[in-house]
Design an enzyme around this catalytic site. Structure first.
Site, PDB file in Angstrom:
ATOM      1  N   GLU A   1      -8.627   4.000   4.703  1.00 46.73           N
ATOM      2  CA  GLU A   1      -7.805   3.782   3.593  1.00 46.73           C
ATOM      3  C   GLU A   1      -7.109   5.153   3.295  1.00 46.73           C
ATOM      4  OE1 GLU A   1     -10.244   2.562   0.232  1.00 46.73           O
ATOM      5  OE2 GLU A   1     -10.309   0.456   0.807  1.00 46.73           O
TER       6      GLU A   1
ATOM      7  N   GLU B   1     -12.105  -5.031   4.569  1.00 49.03           N
ATOM      8  CA  GLU B   1     -12.810  -4.731   3.307  1.00 49.03           C
ATOM      9  C   GLU B   1     -12.079  -5.831   2.381  1.00 49.03           C
ATOM     10  OE1 GLU B   1     -13.007  -0.997   1.299  1.00 49.03           O
ATOM     11  OE2 GLU B   1     -13.767   0.078   3.173  1.00 49.03           O
TER      12      GLU B   1
END
Ligand code: BGC
Length: 370
Positions: free
Chosen positions: A183, A300
């Site tokens: 991320e 995710e």
């Protein structure tokens, strides 16, 4: 408890929501177990990228071993991985684990930024527990927050971490995947593209064919895939994005998302409008993959334990099936903490979530003794 805030992600993800089309709201009682319609886009390989598509099937159904090795120290966030975890995951029908790792907390601050050998030994053990059971393993760099605060001051250290990790695991089988950065956020796409290009070259020096998992800025947002630049001649790349929309539903009551207590009680009913929004988002990622001939890994997705279980299971099943219908692999966030598909306290699977993820599953509900 996590020491960082996800508020910027919340803001970005919420603003992304506004880009989705509005559709009529109807309220079916249940969501079909399999997609009702063929998705607009499914991923297909080209001769050059065939191997990466093939490798991506090893990741098909994964689970994140979250809150363990990406805590400042393993155990700080309540999870210390144990041998029985891997057998449970394998027996339940998952094919892979994603292993978030905070390497930056276990390496020297000054050049050559040596990684603590004892920490390497611990990560080796985790990877080997997975691989020896036929589970593919993704190892990443997670929560290198200092990098995002001052990328120019941390780039050399970040690359040095990857040189060491890549060299250490260079002889491991193809079932080990490297993911350079979880991320990327609060940095521009161009800073990230430059850093990623340097990182890929550094890894390729020792791992010319290793399959790498790479994703865009804004917390791996599907909306930023168009800004991701990849070396055109590197075909051993799998592209990732993360999905937590609607954020008010998945992150209601999440202690690290400020203001999220106001969202408590938000349900996900699987109305046609809710499904359309989700389909639209997954199609954005699938279409990008198709246009760029890259396989896609949804690395995710998950809904926090403060949402009601029926909604969580409904949303989770819908995301998983829709990702699969588009030819994507996935990894649920996460195994046995706040989003847990497994309840570490009672030592039982959260059956509704497990069935949502692996519908064919018929695993025992108690933990085997190690
Ligand atoms: C973060 C986790 C967080 C999860 C859900 C992940 O990307 O790394 O720490 O719990 O998102 O917010």
């Amino acid at each position: 408890m996590k020491s960082y805030m996800l508020l910027p992600a919340a803001v970005l993800l919420l603003s992304a929501c506004n880009l989705t089309p509005t559709a009529q709201v109807t309220a079916p009682a249940t969501v079909p177990a399999t997609p009702a319609a063929t998705p607009a886009t499914t991923l297909t390989s080209t001769p050059e990228t065939m191997d990466a598509f093939e490798r991506n099937t090893r990741l098909s159904r994964g689970v994140n071993l979250g809150n363990a090795l990406e805590a400042p120290n393993e155990g700080d966030w309540g999870v210390t991985l144990q041998e029985s975890d891997f057998q449970l995951i394998k027996d339940a029908g998952f094919t892979a684990v994603r292993i978030p790792v905070r390497w930056s907390a276990h390496a020297a601050e000054t050049a050559p930024y040596t990684i603590d050998p004892a920490f390497f030994t611990r990560v080796d053990w985790v990877i080997e527990q997975a691989l020896s059971r036929g589970l593919a393993a993704v190892v990443n760099v997670h929560h290198y927050e200092e990098f995002f605060q001052a990328p120019e001051q941390h780039t050399a250290r970040f690359i040095a971490l990857w040189q060491q990790i890549a060299s250490h695991y260079k002889d491991y089988p193809d079932d080990l995947f490297f993911e350079p950065m979880n991320e990327p956020h609060d940095i521009s796409a161009s800073t990230w593209n430059d850093t990623l290009a340097t990182t890929i070259s550094a890894i390729r020096a020792t791992n010319p064919r290793r399959y790498l998992i790479v994703g865009p800025v804004d917390w791996n947002s599907h909306r930023r895939l168009n800004d991701l630049q990849l070396p055109a001649d590197d075909h051993n790349l799998i592209v990732t994005f993360h999905y937590y929309l609607p954020f008010e539903f998945t992150h209601q009551g999440a202690e690290w998302a400020s203001g999220s207590e106001k969202w408590l009680g938000t349900t996900w009913e699987g109305t046609s409008s809710q499904r359309d929004n989700l389909d639209f988002d997954l199609d954005v990622a699938a279409r990008w993959g198709q246009d760029n001939h890259r396989p896609i890994f949804l690395g995710e997705f998950g809904a926090y334990s403060k949402a009601d279980m029926t909604s969580r299971a409904r949303w989770t099943a819908y995301v998983a099936r829709q990702a699969e219908a588009r030819g994507m692999s996935w990894a649920y966030w996460e195994f046995r903490s706040g989003f847990g598909v497994y309840d570490g306290q009672s030592q039982r699977w959260n059956e509704q979530l497990l069935k949502a993820l692996v519908p064919s599953h018929a695993a025992p509900t108690t933990t085997p003794q190690p």
